[in-house]
Scaffold this motif. Structure first.
Motif, PDB file in Angstrom:
ATOM      1  N   THR A 191       1.333   9.218  -5.942  1.00 40.24           N
ATOM      2  CA  THR A 191       1.750  10.584  -5.636  1.00 40.24           C
ATOM      3  C   THR A 191       2.749  11.087  -6.668  1.00 40.24           C
ATOM      4  OG1 THR A 191       1.370  10.238  -3.281  1.00 40.24           O
ATOM      5  CG2 THR A 191       2.828  12.053  -3.881  1.00 40.24           C
ATOM      6  N   ARG A 221       0.888   4.111  -2.851  1.00 42.66           N
ATOM      7  CA  ARG A 221       0.665   5.530  -2.544  1.00 42.66           C
ATOM      8  C   ARG A 221       1.808   6.380  -3.094  1.00 42.66           C
ATOM      9  NH1 ARG A 221      -1.078   3.569   2.235  1.00 42.66           N
ATOM     10  NH2 ARG A 221       0.887   3.962   3.285  1.00 42.66           N
ATOM     11  N   GLU A 258       0.831  -1.204   0.000  1.00 45.91           N
ATOM     12  CA  GLU A 258       0.000   0.000   0.000  1.00 45.91           C
ATOM     13  C   GLU A 258       0.868   1.258   0.000  1.00 45.91           C
ATOM     14  OE1 GLU A 258      -2.830  -0.152   3.193  1.00 45.91           O
ATOM     15  OE2 GLU A 258      -3.622  -2.075   2.497  1.00 45.91           O
TER      16      GLU A 258
END
Length: 121
Positions: free
Chosen positions: A60, A56, A52
């Motif tokens: 980003t 992320r 995860e």
């Protein structure tokens, strides 16, 4: 390894590994043995947290890149704006799959495989 009660420092280890730190660096930062950090990374919940965190980070980074291209498209330099627009269309031109008032669903292509860091024993 079977999931167990995951401790905050185990999640922190996963996040640090996702940032690219080595097990040795993470162990030093958390005040733990390197073997402990390596053992944690075999726990299903920690592996999930690691994946995860990697996802992320990738999302980003992609969003930052798109924002930068958007600024270039809107910029004063016409040549740069054209190159940025072409780059965005080449990469994302067919990415929007569904759009309505509340969500946009996109297909992400060329996303690197999210896996576990290599364990250097």
């Amino acid at each position: 390894m079977k999931e167990k009660n995951i401790k905050p420092e185990m999640l922190e280890a996963a996040a640090l590994m996702a940032e690219g730190k080595t097990a040795k660096d993470v162990a030093a930062q958390l005040g733990r043995a390197e073997s402990t950090v390596r053992r944690w990374m075999h726990d299903d919940a920690v592996r999930s947290a690691y994946r995860e965190a990697i996802l992320r980070t990738a999302i980003t980074a992609c969003a930052k890149a798109v924002r930068r291209l958007e600024r270039q498209v809107d910029g004063e330099d016409e040549s740069l704006a054209q190159r940025a627009a072409k780059e965005m269309l080449d990469r994302f031109g067919d990415a929007v799959l569904k759009e309505d008032a509340h969500e946009i669903v996109v297909r992400v292509v060329n996303m690197p495989e999210i896996g576990m860091p290599e364990a250097a024993e």
